[in-house]
Design an enzyme around this catalytic site. Structure first.
Site, mmCIF file in Angstrom:
data_model
loop_
_atom_site.group_PDB
_atom_site.id
_atom_site.type_symbol
_atom_site.label_atom_id
_atom_site.label_comp_id
_atom_site.label_asym_id
_atom_site.label_seq_id
_atom_site.Cartn_x
_atom_site.Cartn_y
_atom_site.Cartn_z
ATOM 1 C CB CYS A 330 -16.843 -59.142 32.592
ATOM 2 S SG CYS A 330 -18.457 -59.040 31.787
ATOM 3 C CG HIS A 427 -17.180 -64.111 33.583
ATOM 4 N ND1 HIS A 427 -16.805 -63.380 34.682
ATOM 5 C CD2 HIS A 427 -17.998 -63.306 32.852
ATOM 6 C CE1 HIS A 427 -17.371 -62.178 34.634
ATOM 7 N NE2 HIS A 427 -18.097 -62.103 33.531
#
Length: 488
Positions: A330, A427
């Site tokens: 991310c 994630h």
């Protein structure tokens, strides 16, 4: 009839989240339908819910403990700090904007309506509502317009249990002092207290316990010894982020100021063959690391500046020259690229900064937030996995042609020509046993850990721990029957 009780703390980080998780599992094992709830939370470690929202990671763990899927109603107000004085505001799972601390103080009273709406809706599905407070009710300067502690308890008409943390010292003053500063009507809502995180012989605190009882008039609901398996559970607060000593394979994680969604690290920390080293500001990235993992960030550009200020860009370049591996997740993925542009000033002043330049990709911050649970596949091995996306910004460039994941049918991520540097927006990668084992094999480590089963065992152990040291029967009797307000 739904019953409800609220767990408040005599201070921050006294273990409220852990106690609610353990109580949720314990009461679930008593065949009750339990729902966790926290009106207002402040955390950059969020979970994506099936209804397309986001909540604090602690409420997601509590939901798991209760045998439920996480839902945005479990944490209707989530504050995600972006700088020292302001935070992104999430209401009922969705981003509504950014507010400074002073502006948020003025806005709190308007948030009570959605908080009560979520609480009411969730209560229809439960026998017992376990409500977690935030911070401490002793912060009486924040009482006006409060929706996190006594303000919510008053609005919902629920009783309160107060938790003190003996590990940090001064627990008698924590409990007695809280009663002393509370308004009488707030103090009257407290029906008992718990001493948490005790180390050593609990009997040595008998006199202290009696002092609290005699000075407050509140009954003791238990003295809870330190729960040794707490480290196995995903932490919510960045203050709980800690290194874990394991085997010879070392994964180094720079501790960024706005690190977010670091639950990616928990499965790795549970691996016996893996040492996860959290590298604090002022320390160098270790030269013997097998992998440098740059985690997510709530403020990518600011954390990139911090990364450079610590000299970690130099350490990282040396790691790459040694043919070490790098993974950015991310915000960490965004940092690895050539540039990060923020034309709308989402993270601060509009502009563009140079990234670390280890991946030939470019990121543009976008107002639209991507927020979804995802099914995915590791392209190299065909291994299926699941995870979630929670980010602002789109990333593109030549190295995206070497995407190493397929997410929702599309290529995802980027990799360097030699494959040693990788980035992704997904994630939760390492929560997938087969993927984690294959990835760690590439680092020379062996994994046979069943992660979800490990978490379930830890929650069962936590429930047993609380059953042994807290009076759950009394907690049930102290909980109050709750009827939703009439709409007539």
């Amino acid at each position: 009839m739904t019953r409800a009780i609220m767990i408040q703390g005599a201070g921050s980080n006294v273990g409220k989240s852990m106690l609610v998780a353990g109580l949720a599992r314990a009461f679930m094992r008593r065949s009750l339908n339990v729902a966790p709830f926290k009106a207002q939370n402040m955390s950059n470690n969020a979970a994506v819910t099936e209804d397309g929202g986001e909540i604090g990671r602690a409420q997601a763990l509590q939901a798991m403990a209760a045998g439920r899927a996480p839902h945005s109603d479990m944490n209707p107000v989530l504050l995600k700090p972006e700088n020292e004085t302001g935070a992104q505001v999430i209401v009922q799972g969705q981003r509504v904007g950014h507010l400074g601390a002073r502006a948020y103080t003025g806005a709190k009273s308007r948030l009570l309506a959605p908080v009560m709406e979520s609480f009411t809706r969730l209560s229809r599905t439960a026998d017992l509502m376990l409500i977690e407070g935030a911070g401490s009710p002793a912060e009486i300067n924040l009482r006006a317009g409060d929706i996190a502690n006594m303000g919510f308890a008053e609005a919902a008409g629920v009783p309160v249990i107060l938790v003190g943390d003996i590990d940090r010292g001064g627990v008698i003053a924590q409990i007695v002092g809280t009663q002393a500063v509370l308004a009488p009507q707030d103090a009257a809502r407290i029906k008992g207290f718990v001493i948490n995180k005790f180390r050593g012989d609990v009997g040595l605190f008998d006199d202290g316990l009696q002092e609290i009882v005699s000075r407050t008039g509140w009954p003791s609901l238990g003295v809870v010894p330190w729960f040794r398996d707490a480290w196995r559970l995903p932490p919510e607060d960045v203050l709980e982020l800690a290194s874990s000593k394991g085997g010879a394979c070392k994964i180094a994680v720079p501790h960024l100021g706005r690190i977010a969604n670091f639950d990616d690290l928990t499965p790795l920390a549970n691996e016996p063959g893996i040492t996860v080293q959290i590298v604090e500001a002022g320390s160098a990235l270790p030269g013997d690391a097998n992998l440098i993992l740059i985690a997510g960030s709530k403020s990518t550009i600011a954390d990139l500046a911090t990364f450079r200020a610590n000299g970690w860009d130099i350490d990282l370049a040396a790691h790459v020259r040694r043919r070490g591996r790098v993974l950015g997740v991310c915000g960490g993925y965004q940092m690895l690229g050539r540039t990060i542009a923020d034309p709308d000033g989402i993270e601060g002043a509009p502009g563009m900064v140079n990234g670390l330049g280890l991946l030939n990709v470019h990121t543009v911050m976008q107002p639209r937030k991507r927020l979804a649970l995802r099914d995915a596949q590791d392209i190299a091995t065909g291994t299926p996995l699941s995870g979630y996306e929670i980010h602002l910004g789109d990333t593109s460039g030549p190295d995206c042609a070497r995407a190493w994941l397929r997410v929702a049918g599309r290529p995802e991520g980027a990799a360097s020509e030699d494959g040693r540097i990788q980035g992704t927006y997904l994630h939760g990668l390492f929560g997938n046993d087969a993927f984690r084992a294959a990835y760690l094999a590439g680092l020379g480590a062996v994994s046979d850990l069943a992660y979800d089963a490990t978490i379930e065992r830890a929650l069962d152990a936590l429930a047993g721990h609380l059953e042994a040291h807290m009076d759950l029967d009394l907690i049930w009797r102290l909980s109050a029957a709750w009827d939703e307000p009439s709409t007539a």
